[in-house]
Design an enzyme around this catalytic site. Structure first.
Site, PDB file in Angstrom:
ATOM      1  N   GLY A 130      -1.486 -16.154   2.799  1.00 49.72           N
ATOM      2  CA  GLY A 130      -3.177 -17.517   2.740  1.00 49.72           C
ATOM      3  C   GLY A 130      -3.748 -16.988   1.689  1.00 49.72           C
TER       4      GLY A 130
ATOM      5  N   SER B 159      -4.385 -18.749  -0.768  1.00 47.58           N
ATOM      6  CA  SER B 159      -5.237 -19.583  -1.982  1.00 47.58           C
ATOM      7  C   SER B 159      -7.047 -19.849  -1.459  1.00 47.58           C
ATOM      8  CB  SER B 159      -4.392 -21.165  -2.106  1.00 47.58           C
ATOM      9  OG  SER B 159      -5.053 -21.422  -0.262  1.00 47.58           O
TER      10      SER B 159
ATOM     11  N   ASP C 237       5.598 -22.846   4.363  1.00 48.18           N
ATOM     12  CA  ASP C 237       5.270 -22.826   5.114  1.00 48.18           C
ATOM     13  C   ASP C 237       5.239 -22.329   6.305  1.00 48.18           C
ATOM     14  OD1 ASP C 237       4.156 -23.892   7.540  1.00 48.18           O
ATOM     15  OD2 ASP C 237       5.398 -25.269   7.165  1.00 48.18           O
TER      16      ASP C 237
ATOM     17  N   ILE D  98     -17.073 -15.913   9.545  1.00 53.32           N
ATOM     18  CA  ILE D  98     -16.820 -15.310   7.435  1.00 53.32           C
ATOM     19  C   ILE D  98     -17.151 -16.814   7.103  1.00 53.32           C
ATOM     20  CG2 ILE D  98     -15.790 -14.731   5.982  1.00 53.32           C
ATOM     21  CD1 ILE D  98     -16.519 -12.831   8.068  1.00 53.32           C
TER      22      ILE D  98
ATOM     23  N   TYR E   6      -6.377 -19.860  19.704  1.00 54.33           N
ATOM     24  CA  TYR E   6      -5.869 -19.253  18.796  1.00 54.33           C
ATOM     25  C   TYR E   6      -6.107 -17.540  19.161  1.00 54.33           C
ATOM     26  CZ  TYR E   6      -8.736 -17.337  14.337  1.00 54.33           C
ATOM     27  OH  TYR E   6      -9.212 -16.852  13.951  1.00 54.33           O
ATOM     28  N   ALA E   7      -6.852 -17.248  20.568  1.00 54.43           N
ATOM     29  CA  ALA E   7      -7.553 -16.141  20.940  1.00 54.43           C
ATOM     30  C   ALA E   7      -6.432 -15.531  21.454  1.00 54.43           C
ATOM     31  CB  ALA E   7      -8.952 -16.398  21.790  1.00 54.43           C
ATOM     32  N   ALA E   8      -5.179 -16.204  21.915  1.00 54.73           N
ATOM     33  CA  ALA E   8      -3.794 -15.500  22.132  1.00 54.73           C
ATOM     34  C   ALA E   8      -3.099 -15.351  20.954  1.00 54.73           C
ATOM     35  CB  ALA E   8      -3.360 -16.965  23.283  1.00 54.73           C
ATOM     36  N   SER E   9      -3.629 -16.166  19.771  1.00 55.90           N
ATOM     37  CA  SER E   9      -2.656 -15.803  18.616  1.00 55.90           C
ATOM     38  C   SER E   9      -3.052 -14.844  18.195  1.00 55.90           C
ATOM     39  CB  SER E   9      -2.562 -16.864  18.432  1.00 55.90           C
ATOM     40  OG  SER E   9      -3.539 -16.444  17.185  1.00 55.90           O
ATOM     41  N   LYS E  10      -4.247 -14.241  18.124  1.00 59.12           N
ATOM     42  CA  LYS E  10      -5.040 -13.426  17.659  1.00 59.12           C
ATOM     43  C   LYS E  10      -4.728 -11.976  18.880  1.00 59.12           C
ATOM     44  CE  LYS E  10      -6.476 -15.664  13.783  1.00 59.12           C
ATOM     45  NZ  LYS E  10      -5.275 -15.294  12.398  1.00 59.12           N
TER      46      LYS E  10
END
Ligand code: NAP
EC number: 1.1.1.100
Length: 247
Positions: free
Chosen positions: A12, A14, A63, A188, A155-159
């Site tokens: 990530g 870029s 990817d 951020i 997103y919360a589950a992934s983080k």
């Protein structure tokens, strides 16, 4: 020059936080392999910055949600570098929505890109670090992975998963000299948060004790600490960079 003669892989790279980390690592003497999905607008600038600092910057493409592709590209970069001292798993996406309406593809995409990719990349890079008995792995979690957030169950589950994964990996590899930590940024200012409505941004800033959004540089400073020898006795930790937002 906290990372002189070190080599790092940053995903990530870029834009946003990843780009901030790449700049900070380069300025501290590190040769960096930056992985993103396509050629970045800042590639030439980063190559020039690296040259100024007597190191090289290599932009590579995959990817991270495509297991075969990311495995092939990371293995090739590892071979080219002859091993990485630092790995930052930072690439990530959001596909927000309320749980009861969420499409399975939005759940799967977020878990694959934010969590499974980190597992796959760590597996390749940490094997080599273990052999060399040295290395620092930094996984980019989120304040949402610690506290949860309505509208972001995927997103919360992934983080949150990334935190549990990182602590478990830290327990496995600590005896071989490899450290694994997470950073949990709050709000951020990047492309990821620029899509939020102005009112929501203001409401979030109100809740931040330091009364401002964070910058990619704020997060990069913590990544630099975790990557360097300054954190040699720090592993299995989650460091919040959130202006006190979690308080
Ligand atoms: P951003 O500005 O949206 O940048 C995302 C980066 O991830 C880009 O470099 C993008 O590359 C890369 N990426 C996304 N999907 C990819 C894929 N499938 N394959 C390869 N690269 C991919 O995001 P950011 O705000 O800097 O966030 C960076 C990390 O910090 C993420 O993990 C995010 O969840 C986390 N974080 C951000 C905040 C925040 O407030 N911004 C808060 C907490 C945590 P391309 O340019 O090639 O697409």
């Amino acid at each position: 020059m906290l990372l002189q003669n070190k080599k790092a892989l940053v995903t990530g790279s870029s834009r946003g936080i990843g780009r901030g980390i790449v700049e900070s690592f380069i300025k501290n003497g590190c040769e960096v392999w930056g992985l993103c999905s396509k050629e970045s607008a800042g590639k030439a600038e980063l190559e020039a910055l690296a040259k100024e600092n007597g190191v090289a910057f290599h932009e590579i493409y995959a990817d991270v949600g495509n297991a075969e592709q990311v495995t092939e590209v990371v293995k090739a970069a590892l071979a080219e570098a002859g091993g990485f001292d630092v790995l930052v798993n930072n690439a990530g996406i959001t596909r927000d929505g309320l749980s009861f309406r969420m499409k399975k593809t939005d759940w799967d995409d977020v878990l694959r890109i934010n969590l499974t990719a980190a597992f796959l990349i760590c597996q390749i890079v940490s094997n080599d670090m273990i052999r060399k008995r040295s290395g620092s792995i930094i996984n980019m979690s989120s304040i949402v992975g610690v506290h949860g957030n309505g509208g972001q169950v995927n997103y919360a589950a992934s983080k949150g998963g990334l935190i549990a994964y990182s602590k478990s990996l830290a327990a496995e590899v600590g005896g071989r000299g490899v450290r694994v930590n997470c950073i949990a940024p709050g709000f951020i200012e990047t492309d990821m948060t620029n899509v939020l409505k102005e009112e929501l941004k203001q409401a979030m800033i109100e809740k931040i004790p330091l009364k401002r959004p964070g910058t990619p540089e704020d997060v990069a400073n913590t990544a630099l600490y975790l990557a360097s020898g300054l954190s040699s006795y720090v592993t299995a930790q989650v460091i919040g960079v959130d202006g006190g937002m979690g308080a």
